[in-house]
Design a protein around this motif. Structure first.
Motif, PDB file in Angstrom:
ATOM      1  N   TYR A  54       0.725  -1.222  -0.203  1.00 60.53           N
ATOM      2  CA  TYR A  54      -0.012   0.008  -0.053  1.00 60.53           C
ATOM      3  C   TYR A  54       0.738   1.322  -0.012  1.00 60.53           C
ATOM      4  CZ  TYR A  54      -3.690  -3.135   1.305  1.00 60.53           C
ATOM      5  OH  TYR A  54      -4.515  -4.177   1.150  1.00 60.53           O
ATOM      6  N   PHE A  55       1.935   1.252   0.011  1.00 61.42           N
ATOM      7  CA  PHE A  55       2.975   2.291   0.152  1.00 61.42           C
ATOM      8  C   PHE A  55       4.139   2.444  -0.939  1.00 61.42           C
ATOM      9  CE2 PHE A  55       1.956   0.012   4.113  1.00 61.42           C
ATOM     10  CZ  PHE A  55       1.017   0.965   4.691  1.00 61.42           C
ATOM     11  N   VAL A  96       0.175   7.746   5.400  1.00 63.84           N
ATOM     12  CA  VAL A  96      -0.578   7.273   4.565  1.00 63.84           C
ATOM     13  C   VAL A  96      -1.850   6.695   4.754  1.00 63.84           C
ATOM     14  CG1 VAL A  96      -0.347   5.264   2.469  1.00 63.84           C
ATOM     15  CG2 VAL A  96       1.652   6.161   3.577  1.00 63.84           C
ATOM     16  N   LYS A  97      -2.813   7.037   4.136  1.00 65.45           N
ATOM     17  CA  LYS A  97      -4.163   6.700   4.449  1.00 65.45           C
ATOM     18  C   LYS A  97      -4.838   5.559   3.420  1.00 65.45           C
ATOM     19  CE  LYS A  97      -6.554  10.950   5.959  1.00 65.45           C
ATOM     20  NZ  LYS A  97      -6.867  10.277   7.472  1.00 65.45           N
ATOM     21  N   ILE A  98      -5.376   4.535   4.175  1.00 66.29           N
ATOM     22  CA  ILE A  98      -5.659   3.190   3.399  1.00 66.29           C
ATOM     23  C   ILE A  98      -7.293   3.202   3.515  1.00 66.29           C
ATOM     24  CG2 ILE A  98      -5.529   0.718   3.261  1.00 66.29           C
ATOM     25  CD1 ILE A  98      -2.744   1.111   5.000  1.00 66.29           C
ATOM     26  N   LYS A 140     -10.661   1.298   3.403  1.00 60.68           N
ATOM     27  CA  LYS A 140     -11.227   0.025   3.436  1.00 60.68           C
ATOM     28  C   LYS A 140     -12.196  -0.394   2.531  1.00 60.68           C
ATOM     29  CE  LYS A 140     -11.711  -1.479   7.589  1.00 60.68           C
ATOM     30  NZ  LYS A 140     -12.254  -1.583   9.262  1.00 60.68           N
ATOM     31  N   ASP A 190     -11.692   5.039   6.408  1.00 61.75           N
ATOM     32  CA  ASP A 190      -9.983   4.681   6.137  1.00 61.75           C
ATOM     33  C   ASP A 190      -9.437   4.696   7.382  1.00 61.75           C
ATOM     34  OD1 ASP A 190      -9.731   7.205   6.927  1.00 61.75           O
ATOM     35  OD2 ASP A 190      -9.586   8.199   4.922  1.00 61.75           O
ATOM     36  N   THR A 198      -5.194   5.051   9.425  1.00 62.73           N
ATOM     37  CA  THR A 198      -3.876   5.882   8.715  1.00 62.73           C
ATOM     38  C   THR A 198      -2.517   5.069   9.278  1.00 62.73           C
ATOM     39  OG1 THR A 198      -4.929   7.926   9.014  1.00 62.73           O
ATOM     40  CG2 THR A 198      -2.628   8.073   8.797  1.00 62.73           C
ATOM     41  N   ALA A 246      -7.318  -0.076  12.586  1.00 64.40           N
ATOM     42  CA  ALA A 246      -7.753  -0.320  11.374  1.00 64.40           C
ATOM     43  C   ALA A 246      -9.216  -0.757  11.694  1.00 64.40           C
ATOM     44  CB  ALA A 246      -7.210  -1.531  10.920  1.00 64.40           C
ATOM     45  N   LYS A 294       2.150  -0.816  10.358  1.00 65.06           N
ATOM     46  CA  LYS A 294       0.506  -0.825  10.447  1.00 65.06           C
ATOM     47  C   LYS A 294       0.050  -2.187  10.544  1.00 65.06           C
ATOM     48  CE  LYS A 294      -2.887   1.557  11.655  1.00 65.06           C
ATOM     49  NZ  LYS A 294      -3.016   2.464  13.018  1.00 65.06           N
ATOM     50  N   LEU A 304      -2.940  -3.806   9.512  1.00 69.44           N
ATOM     51  CA  LEU A 304      -4.052  -3.711   8.581  1.00 69.44           C
ATOM     52  C   LEU A 304      -5.231  -4.318   9.070  1.00 69.44           C
ATOM     53  CD1 LEU A 304      -2.168  -3.784   5.397  1.00 69.44           C
ATOM     54  CD2 LEU A 304      -2.451  -1.721   6.674  1.00 69.44           C
TER      55      LEU A 304
END
Length: 356
Positions: A44-45, A55-57, A59, A83, A85, A158, A341, A343
């Motif tokens: 993801y990065f 970094v925002k992920i 969902k 999301d 972070t 998460a 992180k 996840l």
């Protein structure tokens, strides 16, 4: 001088005929292998530019399924864009210098040796920190095993129902997780483990066995619908010794050949890739502390998961050599910048244990 002289012998009394030789073969310190790169992902990065990046992920949205009857008026649901972070906030460095006179007169390349050692120390610290983080613990000092329960989450969690360590309570194995253990104790204490020896005809009532713990970890992941592909388990040498003592033909075969080493040791045991590491969290005197009584100060931690459970992003942001402005020397310095992180906390299982 290494050779003694007989009493009264006076020839070459200072021993200068015997020169001291410094070998060009340097004794290197033993090195631990890092397992973090094998059990985490960086899907993801992108590239890290500086400390403090986040970094925002996003969902995957949940979609509900409704029963349909003829003539039903359908209302479309609104999709969530939830999301969380990852914060890139971990940074370590090294710096050393070699004087010009030392470089000119030395018979070995101290700069190269020190640079190699510094790179290893950065990597080892990274391994200790990340293994502690994904197990729910943190280090009290650099270059030590994580030994303090983590109470804050970097970035945002998460899963909202996860604890302050970003893990799910239902995925933490403790003494009370095993109903066969009937000794009176607080259920949240570490699991007393003992190998199942040949001739055993009944379940133990004061301990669990290593294979029982691994099987329970697999069951918990199955109940969370975690993909069976890409599952891993990280254990320590104390746990591995008990595994080798188990009454198991499977293990007798799996531990043959080249034997054990830091890193991957078994490709498939109850569906897990098994790694052994000295960098797992350990509290007090660690898992080797014997006893079936309540243990909540001296224990070790095992962790299992799946490749998609934890993400890491790392790089050596800067490595440089420059002249020391205050002396005739070259300075070498480097910095390691990374983030980590959790996840999918539902894809991580931990177990705290001690030798019974």
């Amino acid at each position: 001088m290494a050779f003694p002289s007989a009493p009264g012998y006076g020839n070459l009394p200072n021993g200068n005929f015997s020169a001291v030789i410094y070998s060009k073969k340097v004794q290197l310190a033993f090195r631990k292998s890092s397992v973090v790169e094998d059990i985490t992902n960086n899907d993801y990065f992108g590239e890290i530019a500086q400390m403090g990046d986040s970094v925002k992920i996003i969902k995957e949205p949940e979609v509900s399924v409704q029963p349909y009857k003829r003539g039903t008026q359908i209302t479309a649901q609104d999709l969530d864009d939830e999301d969380f972070t990852l914060v890139v906030d971990q940074s370590n460095f090294f710096a050393f210098k070699i004087d010009d006179i030392e470089a000119a007169h030395s018979h070995v390349n101290f700069m190269q040796m020190a640079t190699d050692r510094a790179a290893y120390r950065l990597r080892d610290q990274y391994d200790q920190d990340v293994l502690g983080y994904l197990s729910g613990y943190t280090q009290s000092a650099l270059h030590t095993n994580a030994n303090t329960a983590r109470t804050t989450a970097p970035g945002t969690k998460a899963v909202a129902s996860a604890g302050s360590d970003e893990l799910l309570t239902t995925m933490k194995l403790i003494k009370g997780s095993f109903a066969n253990i009937t000794t009176s104790s607080a259920g949240d204490h570490s699991i007393p483990l003992a190998p199942r020896l040949p001739g055993a005809t009944a379940m133990p009532t004061a301990t669990a066995s290593p294979l029982m713990v691994i099987a329970r970890m697999g069951r918990l992941l199955d109940q969370q619908f975690v993909d069976t592909q890409g599952r891993w388990l990280v254990v320590d040498p104390v746990f591995v010794e008990m595994l080798k003592d188990e009454d198991s033909r499977l293990l007798n075969a799996d531990f043959g050949g080249s034997g054990l080493q830091n890193g991957l040791v078994i490709n498939n045991l109850h569906g897990f890739r098994v790694y052994v590491s000295n960098n797992l969290p350990r509290l007090g005197t660690g898992p080797g502390t014997a006893g079936t009584a309540n243990q909540n100060t001296n224990f070790g931690v095992l962790v299992a998961g799946q490749d998609a459970a934890v993400a890491t992003a790392q790089q050596i942001n800067k490595t440089e050599t420059y002249r020391d402005p205050d002396s005739f020397a070259d300075i070498v310095r480097g910095m390691h910048l990374y983030g980590r992180k959790i996840l999918r906390p539902e894809a991580i299982v931990t177990a705290k244990y001690n030798v019974a």
